[in-house]
Scaffold this active site. Sequence first.
Site, short mmCIF file in Angstrom:
data_model
loop_
_atom_site.label_atom_id
_atom_site.label_comp_id
_atom_site.label_asym_id
_atom_site.label_seq_id
_atom_site.Cartn_x
_atom_site.Cartn_y
_atom_site.Cartn_z
N CYS A 228 0.67 -1.70 -0.21
CA CYS A 228 0.15 -0.44 0.32
C CYS A 228 0.71 1.35 -0.35
O CYS A 228 1.13 1.75 -0.98
CB CYS A 228 -0.78 -0.23 1.12
SG CYS A 228 -2.06 -1.47 0.90
N1 LIG Z 1 -2.78 -6.15 2.15
C1 LIG Z 1 -2.90 -4.83 2.84
O1 LIG Z 1 -2.44 -4.75 3.72
C2 LIG Z 1 -4.37 -4.02 2.15
C3 LIG Z 1 -4.71 -3.28 2.95
C4 LIG Z 1 -6.03 -2.35 2.34
C5 LIG Z 1 -6.12 -2.93 0.51
N2 LIG Z 1 -5.66 -3.36 0.15
C6 LIG Z 1 -5.94 -3.42 -1.81
O2 LIG Z 1 -6.44 -4.57 -1.84
C7 LIG Z 1 -6.25 -5.02 -2.51
C8 LIG Z 1 -5.53 -6.16 -2.84
O3 LIG Z 1 -4.43 -6.38 -1.95
P1 LIG Z 1 -4.23 -7.80 -1.17
O4 LIG Z 1 -2.98 -7.73 -0.33
O5 LIG Z 1 -5.01 -8.34 -1.05
O6 LIG Z 1 -3.33 -8.38 -2.54
P2 LIG Z 1 -2.69 -9.93 -2.46
O7 LIG Z 1 -1.23 -9.97 -4.01
O8 LIG Z 1 -2.53 -10.74 -1.37
O9 LIG Z 1 -4.10 -10.91 -3.01
C9 LIG Z 1 -4.10 -10.98 -4.26
C10 LIG Z 1 -4.65 -11.75 -4.81
O10 LIG Z 1 -5.75 -11.82 -6.53
C11 LIG Z 1 -5.25 -13.41 -6.94
N3 LIG Z 1 -5.57 -12.72 -8.69
C12 LIG Z 1 -5.03 -11.99 -9.81
N4 LIG Z 1 -5.58 -11.65 -10.72
C13 LIG Z 1 -6.64 -12.23 -10.18
C14 LIG Z 1 -7.40 -12.41 -11.76
N5 LIG Z 1 -7.69 -11.60 -12.47
N6 LIG Z 1 -8.70 -12.76 -10.61
C15 LIG Z 1 -8.85 -12.99 -9.86
N7 LIG Z 1 -7.74 -13.48 -8.87
C16 LIG Z 1 -6.83 -12.51 -8.85
C17 LIG Z 1 -3.72 -13.26 -6.79
O11 LIG Z 1 -3.87 -14.26 -6.94
C18 LIG Z 1 -3.90 -12.93 -5.22
O12 LIG Z 1 -4.12 -14.34 -4.25
C19 LIG Z 1 -4.97 -4.00 -3.47
O13 LIG Z 1 -5.20 -3.11 -3.94
C20 LIG Z 1 -4.25 -3.38 -2.39
O14 LIG Z 1 -3.15 -2.13 -2.37
C21 LIG Z 1 -4.59 -4.54 0.50
#
Ligand SMILES: NC(=O)c1ccc[n+]([C@@H]2O[C@H](COP(=O)([O-])OP(=O)(O)OC[C@H]3O[C@@H](n4cnc5c(N)ncnc54)[C@H](O)[C@@H]3O)[C@@H](O)[C@H]2O)c1
Length: 438
Positions: free
Chosen positions: A280
């Site tokens: 983030c």
């Molecule tokens: N990690 C954090 O602390 C956090 C906190 C708040 C917001 N976010 C936001 O949330 C979002 C997700 O972050 P995250 O940390 O969970 O990411 P992550 O990489 O842990 O998880 C994302 C998942 O999406 C899957 N994916 C990718 N492309 C895909 C598709 N086309 N169809 C289906 N699945 C697909 C990936 O395989 C992965 O498992 C981002 O925008 C991030 O900025 C993250």
Amino acid sequence: MLSAAPRMQRPGPGSGDTFRLRSMQIGIIGLGYVGLPLAVAFAEAGCEVVGLDVDAAKVEALNGGRSYIEDVPSEALAPLGERLRATSDYPDLAACEAVILCVPTPLTDSRQPDLGPLEASATALAQVLRSGQLVVLESTTYPGTTRDRLLPILESCGLTAGSDFHLAFSPERIDPGRTDFTVRTTPKLVGGVSEASTERARQLYGQICDTVVVLSSPEAAELSKLLENIFRSVNIALVNELAQLCDRLGIDVWEVIEAAATKPFGFMRFDPGPGMGGHCLPVDPFYLAFRARQLDFYPEFIELAGKINQAQPSFCVERIERALNGVRKPINGSRVLILGVSYKGGVGDTRESPALKIIGRLQDLGAEVVYHDVFVPELPGHGLTSVGLDEALRSCDLAAIVTAHPDVDYQAVVAAAPLVIDFRGVTREIEADNLVRL
Ligand SMILES: NC(=O)c1ccc[n+]([C@@H]2O[C@H](COP(=O)([O-])OP(=O)(O)OC[C@H]3O[C@@H](n4cnc5c(N)ncnc54)[C@H](O)[C@@H]3O)[C@@H](O)[C@H]2O)c1
């Protein structure tokens, strides 16, 4: 102009055709740090959750009852039984009343927003979208993404957003590793493309969150999330810069911060460190800067904060060099032990971790780098695997505390290593000749 004061609402029965969670099917696309805890929260609340991910290993692990996220122990999956199942097939989402997108929103190599995963998942979802469904985007992104990028892709199926199906943005606020605030106790922001969409999203989240805050638009909700993260980025940059100044002044930056933090009002504590990491904070400012530039606006404050934070790992390498110099050792050929390589304590996530930059730079300078991190068994990009702590402390020339994981005995670290540099301020109670701090 979109404006309205956010409305904090305790969930109660909505009017008209409300969602009834116990009989609901909810789809979650993207089962990572955000999607999996959310899927578990909905399943624990009694609904049927279909989790979709393109990563077959994650789908297999979940269907086998195995979690891969620290915040979700595998034991939490067993009681959910059939209420949480994973798939890679978008048609499995067709029966869901609500589908929540939690896919990554990274940067391209040239530091532009990469909406590829979002567009790919939306394109696939559009093939199975049906009338009456609610689609919510939770991924962090710049204001306008839900309406300008997601909506047209979904409408390509022939349905109209806001009437035939509902569409809203609701940012995820999860902080991996944190236990004092949960999905239930962290207020949830929602902003839909129509009043009906907003109401649908309010009802949905009202069933797993104690407080839902209603905003006037998806854009306001998108920007609120960026403000939260940029607020942290700017304040971290401020204390990182202060740490660099304190180094020149010969003043202990930790003493200064602790003193300022005794003020009961008007000050919020942030700690300096080796730089910002995670999915983030290093990424989100680029999303807002990208949108601002489209409007001929250059958010200097935000970009300056990013610049200072990105330079912090280089400052840490310089401090390591100086510490070794103090004991008449060159960095070239010295054995440097890095303690903690994930971007923050208590998690195994190494995305954008400043430790990786520090390790890369030290290797470039000829140091023999080893690391210890119980959460990160290997760093294939650097050709390293985590080494045993006791032997590594004895055999290194310098140990650098880069990420402070819980339950580490830093007194023992300082006692065992010939020289220790602490970039996290976790040795503040320790006085020793072989110890230096940021
Ligand atoms: N990690 C954090 O602390 C956090 C906190 C708040 C917001 N976010 C936001 O949330 C979002 C997700 O972050 P995250 O940390 O969970 O990411 P992550 O990489 O842990 O998880 C994302 C998942 O999406 C899957 N994916 C990718 N492309 C895909 C598709 N086309 N169809 C289906 N699945 C697909 C990936 O395989 C992965 O498992 C981002 O925008 C991030 O900025 C993250």
